[in-house]
Design an enzyme around this catalytic site. Structure first.
Site, PDB file in Angstrom:
ATOM      1  N   TYR B 137     -41.812  15.801  -7.461  1.00  0.00           N
ATOM      2  CA  TYR B 137     -42.844  15.002  -6.771  1.00  0.00           C
ATOM      3  C   TYR B 137     -42.141  14.496  -5.527  1.00  0.00           C
ATOM      4  O   TYR B 137     -42.044  13.310  -5.281  1.00  0.00           O
ATOM      5  CB  TYR B 137     -43.202  13.875  -7.751  1.00  0.00           C
ATOM      6  N   HIS B 142     -46.828  13.072   0.316  1.00  0.00           N
ATOM      7  CA  HIS B 142     -47.736  13.322  -0.804  1.00  0.00           C
ATOM      8  C   HIS B 142     -47.746  12.145  -1.783  1.00  0.00           C
ATOM      9  O   HIS B 142     -48.808  11.685  -2.211  1.00  0.00           O
ATOM     10  CB  HIS B 142     -47.329  14.609  -1.530  1.00  0.00           C
ATOM     11  N   ASP B 242     -49.870  24.731  -7.942  1.00  0.00           N
ATOM     12  CA  ASP B 242     -49.985  23.913  -9.151  1.00  0.00           C
ATOM     13  C   ASP B 242     -51.431  23.420  -9.267  1.00  0.00           C
ATOM     14  O   ASP B 242     -51.748  22.283  -8.939  1.00  0.00           O
ATOM     15  CB  ASP B 242     -49.002  22.737  -9.031  1.00  0.00           C
TER      16      ASP B 242
END
Lengths: 426, 426
Positions: B137, B142, B242
């Site tokens: 992550y 993001h 994803d």
């Protein structure tokens, strides 16, 4: 197909004690190295290990459709892929071969010397190659306790918990069989007053008392499996210790869940006890309120009465049982977990493993982790040697056991144990 | 070992276009079915697929220590296990075989007929059997965007994010190669006014634009790998979509992270571009403030300048590029992710995959998901055919591409695409 292997009056010509976890009604499956360092699939009756590869080569499975090398493998994955009908034929046949009155193998000394081993002659391996491992969070008592400790006692159970069998993906590579030493993990922990995270060996190393089930190929990507059909795709169960580093977990887990606080190791008992062997021990589960959505609705006895316990043994010391619990306390059943896991089309393969999550019972001596038992260290546990534990110390061995018992029949899982080694130098 | 395969002035006797992703300096690795339905490991130059199993059988790898069947397998796992020295020897040798002036294969029509295939004669497969898949992550943009949308715009970035390359375990079984159709998932969503969760096909189906790297056997359980050594254990990279169902994810993800909102499918580009082939494209990463803890400290050019884009193609329509981004925006590098993943002793195996997490750039046209691009549907995107998208519709195809370009040399990944099929009936 009748499960003749389950008949409670069966007796075997193999010597067994009255309290063994492995009477002839169990017939679990595992993988071991023999005294000749050959890897084989086997089963166990009492304290005798049975080489199924050798049994098959000597013709004892005649009439059952099996490839020649199905048991001469380093995992059960291919055998599990053969499906429920084959598992049942093989388990029934093994039961027949070892029946008290069956002389075929009993009176063949040469065959017995090739097939039977003492436990101290073999070395247990991982029974399956785990493709994917999922851990659920299915005990209401555990979720409530952890919610109180990690978040807010007033709202311990999150709103989704009563609606969803909450689960997450775990790490397959670090699942090891009972007896494998566990290295204390190193990692980051919450910052102190200086705002800089801590770094070093975990100070809050814990166990989690769980069961896990092992699946066969259930569905192609995009298809789902119903609660009703799920049982046909569950091969069997093992005991499961989901080692947890609470200090690493607490700092890392928001928002994407547990990661390094869990993936340094998980320990399983090496003998997979088939779902078939556990049929007699089905019981009602806890009442589910609110009623589950239709795709999770399940009628009948959805849980299993499996007594569980966990003990701590200090180096050179005696073991102390620190908790007892029971698999029947699970709020969400294995079938509900399975149906939920596939409702979105996620595919499940042979050898996949799904853990229950920590199984805590309603009373304080039934909590399945040190976090809960000592209430994050507030109430240390006294061991028989006089020492105290808030969490797990270096050189402690954590030993789990589980078994079912009813009408004089006992089916057990053997031991799931691991010794904690000190962390490597920084 | 000199990476002669990387020399920018090399030319090949295979016909290639000036804008191909696969010049002779690339030499990626993949697995495909040949026109005779034989599975083999291969590489690609321009639009020509090269059967490495056949090349090896015909003696072209003489002098390199390789088992006879190393390329006649349905995954690259064993080849990757052979280690970096072997990868480099093989890649250099392939480059030599196809050099413009090397007549050995060029002038052997019989051998060429056994080794070379047009792309329409082959069918790409999964290049590796993924043991464990981790998703990080690691894009600050993001994480900030998602934190604003899912939680609190005032505290979008959680306190641990700047200290830890946050990651979680994903599902390996549902990773599929480019071109595999994706079934819209079904699942539970947040309760409405009646307090009962919704249930049905996801209404907020999304992509995530990512890269993923593939590892070799790096360490035994309990050992760790340093930031400095990590690069030796990274075989190569693929493009990664994803797929995410935002409505399922939002309801399930607290406290254990994403589960059914993600595990219904992930798509990869089928050619693994080696880390070696990308060496020339290393760049500085974003400045890291606060400084990472010592075990995460990394000097030098830790990122890669890889241009990425994602397009949506409606059924029978033209494709519209909806975002461009760049792998260089990653806050945490691959080496830092690797070192973090193993700092607690977690073992990494050949074929394991680690995703970057969505790669969003600083400007609004560089966001790597529809969630961010449309700001949860508030600002729909107009496609070339005049229709609008808040998220992904049934029968849309999502197409990702990525490549590096510098001094006239282009190294690319090919396509990572998937068409969304309607959900199965309830």
């Amino acid at each position: 197909m009748p499960l003749t292997a389950n008949e409670p009056n069966r007796q075997t010509w193999i010597e067994t004690s009255a309290t063994t976890d492995f009477p002839i009604q169990n017939i679990p499956f595992g993988v071991f190295l023999t005294r000749d360092d050959i890897i084989t699939i086997g089963t166990r009756i009492g304290d005798t290990a049975i080489d199924l590869g050798a049994l098959h080569q000597l013709g004892y499975f005649e009439g059952i459709e099996l490839t020649d090398d199905i048991f001469l493998q380093d995992s059960l994955n291919d055998f599990i892929s053969d499906g429920q009908k084959t598992w049942r034929l093989v388990r029934n046949r093994i039961s027949d071969i070892f029946l008290k009155d069956n002389p075929a193998l009993r009176d063949n000394a040469e065959h017995k010397s090739k097939i039977l081993f003492r436990l101290d002659e073999i070395e247990m391996q991982m029974p399956v190659e785990v493709g994917d491992y999922t851990d659920f969070y299915a005990s209401k008592e555990h979720a409530t306790n952890v919610g109180s400790l990690f978040r807010d006692p007033e709202n311990a159970l999150l709103p989704n918990w009563l609606r969803i069998p909450i689960g997450y993906h775990g790490r397959s590579s670090s699942i090891v069989p009972s007896g494998t030493p566990i290295r204390r993990p190193i990692g980051q922990t919450k910052p102190g007053d200086d705002g800089v995270p801590g770094f070093g060996p975990s100070k809050l190393l814990d166990f989690e008392l769980e069961m896990a089930f092992i699946t066969t190929d259930a569905n192609h990507l995009g298809k789902r499996i119903s609660v009703k059909d799920a049982k046909d795709y569950i091969f069997g169960l093992v005991l499961f210790n989901d080692w947890s580093a609470r200090d690493i977990q607490a700092w890392e887990y928001v928002p994407l869940g547990p990661f390094l606080g869990k993936n340094f190791a998980s320990t399983i008992s090496p003998w997979i006890v088939t779902l078939d062997a556990l049929e007699a021990f089905r019981v009602e589960g806890p009442k589910q309120d609110p009623a589950p959505l239709p795709y999770l609705k399940q009628e009948g006895k959805k849980n299993f009465d499996i007594k569980m316990q966990v003990a701590i043994q200090p180096e050179n010391g005696e073991e102390t049982v620190v908790a007892t619990s029971n698999f029947k306390y699970m709020y969400w059943s294995m079938a509900q977990q399975f149906a939920h896991h596939t409702v979105n089309g996620c595919n499940v393969r042979s050898g996949d493993m799904m853990g229950s999550g920590t199984i805590s019972g309603p009373t304080k001596d039934q909590y399945g982790s040190m976090l809960e038992l000592t209430w994050r260290g507030q109430n240390p546990i006294k061991l028989k040697d006089g020492s105290e534990r808030k969490f797990i110390n270096d050189n402690d061995t954590v030993i789990m056991n589980a078994h079912c018992e009813k009408d004089g029949l006992r089916i057990g899982f053997g031991e799931c144990s691991g010794k904690v080694l000190p962390a490597l130098p920084l």
